[in-house]
Design a protein around this motif. Sequence first.
Motif, short mmCIF file in Angstrom:
data_model
loop_
_atom_site.label_atom_id
_atom_site.label_comp_id
_atom_site.label_asym_id
_atom_site.label_seq_id
_atom_site.Cartn_x
_atom_site.Cartn_y
_atom_site.Cartn_z
N GLY A 1 7.41 8.68 -0.69
CA GLY A 1 6.26 7.80 -0.49
C GLY A 1 4.93 8.21 -1.06
O GLY A 1 3.89 8.02 -0.46
N HIS B 1 9.46 0.22 5.12
CA HIS B 1 9.79 1.40 4.17
C HIS B 1 10.41 2.73 4.98
O HIS B 1 9.75 3.17 5.61
CB HIS B 1 8.46 1.76 3.38
CG HIS B 1 7.98 0.70 2.70
ND1 HIS B 1 7.08 0.88 1.65
CD2 HIS B 1 8.24 -0.67 2.35
CE1 HIS B 1 6.80 -0.15 0.96
NE2 HIS B 1 7.53 -1.28 1.55
N ALA C 1 2.17 3.36 2.11
CA ALA C 1 3.18 2.38 2.05
C ALA C 1 2.39 1.02 2.51
O ALA C 1 2.77 -0.10 2.34
CB ALA C 1 4.10 2.59 3.49
#
Length: 785
Positions: free
Chosen positions: A225, A245, A261
């Motif tokens: 991420g 996600h 995200a």
Amino acid sequence: MSGNAGDDNMESSVHLAVPIPFGGEEQPLLMDGRSAGGVSRHRSNTISSIMSGYEVVKEYFDKKKFVYLLLASLTVYCAFLAAFAPRTSLVRDIRRINSSKITEAEVYRIFLDTMHEHNGAQDHLRNYTHQGHNIGDQNSLEYTVNQFKQMGFEPKLEKYYPWINKPVHTGVTLYRKEEIAFEATMMEDCVQDDPTSCSKDRIQGYHAYSSNGEVRAQYVFCNYGTLPDYLKLLDAGIDIEDKIHIIRIGPISQGLQVRNAELYGASGVITYTDPHDDGTVTAKHGFLTYPEGPARNPSSIKRGSVAFLTDFNGDPTTPGYPSKYPAMERLSPAGKIPTIPSVPMSAKEVAPLLRELNGYGVQIGNAGDVEGFDYSTGPSPDGVEILLQNEQDYQTVEITNVVVEIPGIFQEYDIIIGNHRDSWGVGGAGVSNSGSAILLETARGFSQLLKRGWKPFKPIKLISWDGGSPGMLGSAEHAEEHAQIIKKHSLAYLSLDSAISGTQFHCEMNPLLYEIIRKAAKYTSFKMEDWTLFDEWRSISNLTGEDLSVETDLAPFQYHLGIPSSSCRFQNNGSGDPILASNSNYDTFTWMETQLDPDYKMHNTLAVLTGLTTLMLSEKELISFRTQPYFAKIQTHFGKYHKRLISIFPYDRQLLRLAKTVSDLLQSLETSESQLFDDENALLNSQLIQDYPGWLFYKKISLYIRLLRANSKLKQLDQLFLTKRGLEDRPWMKHSLFAPDTQLGLQETILPSINDALQDYDREKAIEWLVMLLNQFHNVKSLME
């Protein structure tokens, strides 16, 4: 003539009868005032004689000669004292005046003897971790207070009321078409060899400061991420918007993972720990998993905070001021916490979700150890969706810091030792009650000193924070409430957070503390063996002082108030140490005693180091900072930035001229000013302990004035880099040299604003902060002159 004489004799022999009260016999009294029995009755004559003598003295008294005689006598007396009185140093004079009963050498000896004779860390750790003790827990509070009282301290309780969430329900359900294919428990497995893991106090996996919500959507795997990971996804044409996600926990904080995200259009986030990131100690490498072996139990869940802690610490509804009351004015937390729901999961329960992605999208990142998953990005095929549920109860909660103050001879500067006692779920042995046990052990050493008549030269504070896990709530609120006092009086903050999580010694610190901690390590035995911590540290990293980890309780002190801070700890060596499943229900005293520190010798080692470091700061009249390592570190980093500035802006004469001026000034501070300043302080320190005869008392007065001036300069140095407005887009972070990294968030960045300007290719920002640094370095140079 003769008759007259006879008359006179007769008169002189006449007796008068004087009555004697209370029945005594009458005594004849002669006319000249003498009793017939020979008893003198000359009171009136005596007074007359004194008055006559006074008149004679008054007539012939020479005041001027008397004054000369008096001065001569005093001079002779003082000369006698100066010649024959013992020679003393200023240091001994100060301690004698303040009735200090034991010498500095005795202070160290008594402390070391106390710590080596007994080790109470096991009892403390077991008492803290045998049950759940989340934020606001009363049992751990009472235990801490009682322990301090038994040592003879008078702890003060400091209450705050931050806004925080308590978990109600978290859930993740996998749907294939409209049928439930898998439903997660969101809880670790109960293992019989570790009773704490089966505690009734267990709670589901959750994130502090996560957003409430229920989302059902397709999902994608986004590796760690990070921003580079998301750029790879976009470059590969992966559809990530409005998806859930799934992100593996790694080198980036969970708060930044969720923020990234959110930035790229996620509707929800799931985080998990991949066993692959534990290095070689994994099931795939043949190690048994906990509790049978040192590898991570696959059902462990890493809970954590998703508040944006790179920008601020503490209560997000009271930034910059303390949350002193339940009902008080509060601001919106918008921009400080996520707006999408998120939950953490275990590798065991996330595996069924990730396996559905095999063959879809592209493979991303390093291979991992999730069974049956090929690390494809997805998105999941049509009809394969996740239902993510996150229900949190947000409310104000009472938290309580426990503060113990040991007054000093001079109250001007103090040293703070701190650690938070709350933990996620049950356990919390490594994170962070190993530090709580060490805090109490260090306090025990100090209590024995106090019983022997010790009074530290500088005050010491021992503080057990509450609310550290969600976002350094207790420490940040304390720092905000007492900001001016702390900036004026606090000399250093020593953090004990996550003290024991492995066997390899690391010490993170503000460079001003480097020499002090290194010296303390020389007198600290490693695991109570014939091998010092200094030797161990040198063999591991050649005595390297590392950058600070920022998601700890030192952050409010170092980054908001400019108080030099440190965090020394034993952490995983990456090549054989048992894996600490931090923030999970397996971070227990059973894990600590069966896997890592069965005899609690590492706890004792850190307690000794912490105590000695504190004493070396407290017992020295001159503050023991050295500035050369400080400016050497800044110069090293600025040298790298300078090369990048030349590379990015090769034709910008204004910017490059400004950067060259800053570089030259910083070079001068490192190589000449700081060296000269440190040498002058070293000379002053030697003179403070030098003995002088009494007639050189004026030299001691001069030394004392120099001591006060030098201490004032050393205390101010780090705070000269605080900015009133704070860093760009991070006004709570005030320090222009040290701040949390904005892209990863777990470690600090040196010269953060210059680094941010280079990452953004922002010329105006680079010029603005070069000017700021130039002014600050000039101020420091003036201070050191």
